[in-house]
Scaffold this active site. Structure first.
Site, mmCIF file in Angstrom:
data_model
loop_
_atom_site.group_PDB
_atom_site.id
_atom_site.type_symbol
_atom_site.label_atom_id
_atom_site.label_comp_id
_atom_site.label_asym_id
_atom_site.label_seq_id
_atom_site.Cartn_x
_atom_site.Cartn_y
_atom_site.Cartn_z
ATOM 1 C CG ASN A 1 62.701 37.784 25.695
ATOM 2 O OD1 ASN A 1 62.344 36.620 25.582
ATOM 3 N ND2 ASN A 1 61.899 38.811 25.476
ATOM 4 C CD GLU B 1 60.051 42.071 28.215
ATOM 5 O OE1 GLU B 1 60.147 42.160 26.982
ATOM 6 O OE2 GLU B 1 58.975 42.245 28.818
ATOM 7 C CB CYS C 1 68.815 39.962 24.449
ATOM 8 S SG CYS C 1 68.492 41.693 24.107
ATOM 9 C CD GLU D 1 69.526 37.559 20.776
ATOM 10 O OE1 GLU D 1 68.742 37.613 21.751
ATOM 11 O OE2 GLU D 1 69.548 38.420 19.888
ATOM 12 C CB CYS E 1 69.375 44.072 19.955
ATOM 13 S SG CYS E 1 70.347 43.732 21.435
ATOM 14 C CB CYS F 1 72.669 40.393 21.188
ATOM 15 S SG CYS F 1 71.593 40.250 22.630
HETATM 16 ZN ZN LIG Z 1 69.871 41.617 22.184
#
Ligand SMILES: [Zn+2]
Length: 144
Positions: free
Chosen positions: A47, A49, A58, A60, A91, A94
């Protein structure tokens, strides 16, 4: 949930290996991911940010983008390892992004402990919006 196999644990190890490289200064919640392509290639992601929160990505999807950039669009499995006590789940965004490349792919989830969960993407995202919906000649509906 599915039984955990040796290949599942091997792919999860790649996700765990990437996790320390996560850039998470805001949430301090690190996630590593690894995508296994049918070619046998493995792509890692973390991830990342951003001060503009919406620009974050993210792990993935980072791994998925690396696979696609290398020409690998036939994805068999994804593994993710997060900082949560229980295995980290992908999430919704994803799940949708991954479904584009194989709604039935294997999903291997790990957290801070040795607990590992394995399932398939279609069980996490039933009735995903996939390419078939955009094919006007085929009519609405998933091409499965
Ligand atoms: Zn995600």
């Amino acid at each position: 949930m599915r039984d955990v196999t040796q290949p599942d644990l091997a792919l999860l190890a790649f996700a765990r290996e990437a996790k320390p490289n996560a850039y998470a200064p805001y949430s301090d919640f690190r996630v590593g991911a690894a995508v296994y392509a049918s070619s046998g290639d493995i792509f890692q992601g973390v991830n990342v940010e951003n001060a503009a929160y919406g620009s974050s990505l993210c792990a993935e999807r980072g791994a998925l983008m690396a696979a696609v950039a290398a020409g690998c669009t036939d994805i068999d499995a994804v593994a993710l390892a997060g900082d949560s006590e229980t295995p980290t789940v992908p999430c919704g965004a994803c799940r949708q992004a991954l479904a584009e490349f194989n709604p039935q792919m294997r999903v291997i989830m790990g957290g801070r402990t040795d607990e590992v969960l394995v399932t398939t993407l279609d069980s996490l995202l039933p009735d995903a919006f996939v390419r078939g919906y955009l094919d006007q000649d085929e009519g609405a509906g998933a091409a499965e």
